[in-house]
Design a protein around this motif. Structure first.
Motif, PDB file in Angstrom:
ATOM      1  N   LEU A 295      86.136  53.257  52.501  1.00  0.00           N
ATOM      2  CA  LEU A 295      84.890  52.873  51.838  1.00  0.00           C
ATOM      3  C   LEU A 295      84.090  54.105  51.421  1.00  0.00           C
ATOM      4  O   LEU A 295      83.503  54.142  50.327  1.00  0.00           O
ATOM      5  CB  LEU A 295      84.056  51.990  52.765  1.00  0.00           C
ATOM      6  CG  LEU A 295      82.703  51.521  52.204  1.00  0.00           C
ATOM      7  CD1 LEU A 295      82.900  50.705  50.932  1.00  0.00           C
ATOM      8  CD2 LEU A 295      81.947  50.712  53.250  1.00  0.00           C
ATOM      9  N   ALA A 296      84.070  55.117  52.275  1.00  0.00           N
ATOM     10  CA  ALA A 296      83.339  56.341  51.945  1.00  0.00           C
ATOM     11  C   ALA A 296      83.938  57.023  50.722  1.00  0.00           C
ATOM     12  O   ALA A 296      83.209  57.523  49.850  1.00  0.00           O
ATOM     13  CB  ALA A 296      83.353  57.297  53.137  1.00  0.00           C
ATOM     14  N   THR A 297      85.283  57.047  50.628  1.00  0.00           N
ATOM     15  CA  THR A 297      85.906  57.666  49.455  1.00  0.00           C
ATOM     16  C   THR A 297      85.609  56.861  48.194  1.00  0.00           C
ATOM     17  O   THR A 297      85.432  57.429  47.115  1.00  0.00           O
ATOM     18  CB  THR A 297      87.431  57.787  49.634  1.00  0.00           C
ATOM     19  OG1 THR A 297      88.006  56.486  49.756  1.00  0.00           O
ATOM     20  CG2 THR A 297      87.765  58.600  50.871  1.00  0.00           C
ATOM     21  N   LEU A 298      85.547  55.537  48.326  1.00  0.00           N
ATOM     22  CA  LEU A 298      85.221  54.690  47.176  1.00  0.00           C
ATOM     23  C   LEU A 298      83.815  54.975  46.673  1.00  0.00           C
ATOM     24  O   LEU A 298      83.583  55.122  45.465  1.00  0.00           O
ATOM     25  CB  LEU A 298      85.367  53.217  47.553  1.00  0.00           C
ATOM     26  CG  LEU A 298      84.958  52.206  46.471  1.00  0.00           C
ATOM     27  CD1 LEU A 298      85.833  52.352  45.235  1.00  0.00           C
ATOM     28  CD2 LEU A 298      85.041  50.774  47.018  1.00  0.00           C
ATOM     29  N   VAL A 299      82.867  55.071  47.607  1.00  0.00           N
ATOM     30  CA  VAL A 299      81.481  55.359  47.230  1.00  0.00           C
ATOM     31  C   VAL A 299      81.379  56.730  46.565  1.00  0.00           C
ATOM     32  O   VAL A 299      80.724  56.882  45.520  1.00  0.00           O
ATOM     33  CB  VAL A 299      80.567  55.290  48.474  1.00  0.00           C
ATOM     34  CG1 VAL A 299      79.157  55.785  48.132  1.00  0.00           C
ATOM     35  CG2 VAL A 299      80.503  53.861  49.005  1.00  0.00           C
ATOM     36  N   CYS A 300      82.041  57.730  47.142  1.00  0.00           N
ATOM     37  CA  CYS A 300      82.009  59.080  46.564  1.00  0.00           C
ATOM     38  C   CYS A 300      82.631  59.100  45.167  1.00  0.00           C
ATOM     39  O   CYS A 300      82.118  59.763  44.259  1.00  0.00           O
ATOM     40  CB  CYS A 300      82.748  60.062  47.469  1.00  0.00           C
ATOM     41  SG  CYS A 300      81.909  60.421  49.031  1.00  0.00           S
ATOM     42  N   THR A 301      83.721  58.360  45.008  1.00  0.00           N
ATOM     43  CA  THR A 301      84.379  58.306  43.705  1.00  0.00           C
ATOM     44  C   THR A 301      83.473  57.668  42.663  1.00  0.00           C
ATOM     45  O   THR A 301      83.333  58.183  41.539  1.00  0.00           O
ATOM     46  CB  THR A 301      85.698  57.518  43.801  1.00  0.00           C
ATOM     47  OG1 THR A 301      86.558  58.154  44.750  1.00  0.00           O
ATOM     48  CG2 THR A 301      86.386  57.452  42.456  1.00  0.00           C
ATOM     49  N   LEU A 302      82.853  56.545  43.019  1.00  0.00           N
ATOM     50  CA  LEU A 302      81.958  55.866  42.082  1.00  0.00           C
ATOM     51  C   LEU A 302      80.776  56.750  41.699  1.00  0.00           C
ATOM     52  O   LEU A 302      80.392  56.820  40.523  1.00  0.00           O
ATOM     53  CB  LEU A 302      81.469  54.549  42.682  1.00  0.00           C
ATOM     54  CG  LEU A 302      82.519  53.448  42.833  1.00  0.00           C
ATOM     55  CD1 LEU A 302      81.931  52.230  43.532  1.00  0.00           C
ATOM     56  CD2 LEU A 302      83.085  53.047  41.471  1.00  0.00           C
ATOM     57  N   LEU A 303      80.206  57.424  42.689  1.00  0.00           N
ATOM     58  CA  LEU A 303      79.078  58.318  42.405  1.00  0.00           C
ATOM     59  C   LEU A 303      79.497  59.471  41.491  1.00  0.00           C
ATOM     60  O   LEU A 303      78.703  59.950  40.669  1.00  0.00           O
ATOM     61  CB  LEU A 303      78.501  58.870  43.710  1.00  0.00           C
ATOM     62  CG  LEU A 303      77.763  57.871  44.602  1.00  0.00           C
ATOM     63  CD1 LEU A 303      77.338  58.535  45.912  1.00  0.00           C
ATOM     64  CD2 LEU A 303      76.548  57.297  43.885  1.00  0.00           C
ATOM     65  N   SER A 304      80.757  59.924  41.623  1.00  0.00           N
ATOM     66  CA  SER A 304      81.218  61.057  40.820  1.00  0.00           C
ATOM     67  C   SER A 304      81.458  60.686  39.357  1.00  0.00           C
ATOM     68  O   SER A 304      81.418  61.555  38.487  1.00  0.00           O
ATOM     69  CB  SER A 304      82.499  61.633  41.424  1.00  0.00           C
ATOM     70  OG  SER A 304      83.612  60.791  41.190  1.00  0.00           O
ATOM     71  N   SER A 333      88.245  60.659  40.453  1.00  0.00           N
ATOM     72  CA  SER A 333      89.067  59.866  41.370  1.00  0.00           C
ATOM     73  C   SER A 333      90.033  60.756  42.145  1.00  0.00           C
ATOM     74  O   SER A 333      90.306  60.507  43.324  1.00  0.00           O
ATOM     75  CB  SER A 333      89.838  58.801  40.591  1.00  0.00           C
ATOM     76  OG  SER A 333      88.953  57.925  39.923  1.00  0.00           O
TER      77      SER A 333
END
Length: 487
Positions: A295-304, A333
């Motif tokens: 979930l943390a990687t998903l949030v970071c990816t979306l923010l990027s 991504s």
């Protein structure tokens, strides 16, 4: 340059180049093959020998089928040709089967499939998939959006890693195709929305997915298929760390744990085992820094990628804006995704090469990213006989790219600044240390993973730098740009 331009007599060099590349691949048929060879042999076997209902359940091999159904059908079709070469390769229990006929078939099937890639440029299977991607991009830049949407839908159903760039496609098509007009200042004209275009696009996409996933939905196996496509238990990083932000995060955690033990701030007996440095594909706990969840990687990816998506929605800037957003989605991504494979960087390099011939800044970023990323793939070819081949091919590509772009942008100074040149030259001593010096040291048996770690971390610095430069370019470029051949 014109993207997907029609062929002319002056472009006869292209056929010679394509033929030369294919001939070179033929010369390398008996060269080293990675685990991907057994992966695809196993997929050929299970799709040929088993009923469809068992494809996504079969687990005799550790290399279970984890690509979307359309690629499984592609393997099924290939298997009916493979049986004429060696039927034994199609027996599921024949793990690690690699007869000369099997090797020949696998190599030739990749070479033939790469015809799609060559065709895409003109106007192992990754080349074939990149060809579909480039064709899709070309169709959108030619305002043939229905064809482009269909090709991308097919691509998603061949390899789901292209979900990385799906947001760029979705926002671009919604903004620049479903909305038919913009105001004089480039802003959105809400009344121009076309329901018909949206419905047709949706029908194309849903129909493609229905054909691909339909049989498995009918069998009630959709959850099983999805569990294979998204195996979150494989861990944050691949066996060899992709050169992204998590490689830097891992090395920072390792450094903090070493310092903590040295200064007696941490109890070594209470620290989790550092399996992340042992080449294992599994979940693990970081020693000092917080462990990273999917979930943390998903949030970071979306923010990027959100700023790039907002930019293309607010001021699309034509084909160039679409390409830039696509590159940033792919690279964002790659930088922040979960269990990213190192080869995924190619998804950003290819579309960036189209921008590189149109902009001096993009040319410099392309050189930084492509040279660094290509070098980061060196550990995938680790046998002695492949060493001179990979070095020669990379030097050939680098020299050709640099010379071509310098010729294209004669005016305006150097494409790379002194810091960038120094960084790229640093790849030379890194290669000498990893390939020639370190194997002779006493640390080789104790810390066999260290060369991989050094390569991953050093390349992660270069990829991160290129990502930052791309974002600066995105946020500082003018909303109104002159018309070019690309558009």
């Amino acid at each position: 340059t014109v993207m997907a331009a029609p062929m002319t007599n002056d472009q006869s060099w292209f056929y010679a180049l394509a033929l030369g590349v294919s001939f070179l691949k033929c010369l390398l048929i008996n060269a080293y093959h990675s685990t991907d060879f057994e992966v695809h042999r196993n997929w050929l076997a299970l799709t040929h020998s088993l009923p469809v209902s068992q494809w996504y359940y079969e687990a005799t091999s550790e290399w279970t089928l984890d690509y979307p159904p359309l690629f499984a059908w592609f393997e099924y079709g290939l298997s009916h040709i493979a049986c004429f070469f060696d039927k034994e390769m199609l027996v599921v229990p024949n793990l690690n089967y690699a007869s000369p006929a099997t090797v020949l078939f696998q190599r030739l099937s990749v070479i033939v499939a790469d015809v799609v890639f060559f065709y895409a440029v003109k106007e192992y299977y990754n080349g074939f998939l990149f060809g579909v991607l480039l064709l899709s991009i070309a169709r959108h830049c030619q305002n043939r959006h229905f064809e482009g949407a269909f090709l991308f839908s097919v691509l998603l159903n061949l390899k789901h890693i292209y979900l990385y760039i799906a947001p760029a496609y979705g926002i671009y098509l919604l903004r620049c195709f479903c909305f038919t007009q913009s105001n004089a200042d480039g802003s959105l004209q809400w009344r121009s929305f076309s329901v018909v275009r949206l419905v047709i696009l949706g029908t194309i996409v849903l129909s493609t997915f229905a054909v691909s996933f339909g049989p498995f939905i009918a069998l009630g196996q959709l959850p099983q298929v999805l569990s294979r496509l998204f195996p979150f238990k494989r861990g944050l990083c691949h066996a060899y760390w992709a050169p992204n932000i998590w490689a830097l995060y891992n090395i920072a955690d390792k450094a903090f744990s070493i310092l903590g033990v040295k200064f007696r701030l941490l109890d070594i007996n209470k620290l989790p085992k550092a399996s992340m440095t042992g080449g294992l594909v599994q979940e693990f706990q970081h020693s000092v820094l917080p462990s990273v969840s999917p979930l943390a990687t998903l949030v970071c990816t979306l923010l990027s990628i959100l700023p790039a998506l907002f930019k293309i929605w607010h001021r699309p800037n034509g084909a160039r804006g679409f390409l830039r957003c696509l590159v940033i989605c792919a690279l964002g991504s790659f930088m922040f995704g979960w269990h990213v494979h190192e080869k995924a960087i190619m998804m950003a390099i290819l579309p960036l090469s189209l921008l590189a011939v149109d902009s001096r800044k993009d040319a410099g970023i392309f050189l930084m990213l492509s040279v660094t990323s290509h070098y980061s793939l060196f550990p995938l070819l680790f046998t002695t006989q492949e060493l001179p081949i990979k070095i020669f091919l990379m030097l050939l590509f680098t020299i050709f790219s640099l010379a071509s772009l310098k010729t294209l942008f004669r005016k305006g100074g150097a494409l790379l600044n002194p810091l960038e040149v120094t960084y790229l030259l640093g790849l030379i001593p890194l290669e000498l240390i990893c390939e020639f010096v370190y194997p002779l040291t006493v640390w080789q048996k104790t810390f066999p993973f260290l060369p991989l770690m050094l390569t991953s971390v050093y390349c992660a610095l270069g990829v991160t730098y290129a990502f930052i430069r791309l974002y600066i370019s995105l946020l500082t470029c003018s909303d109104t740009t002159k018309k070019t051949k690309m558009q």
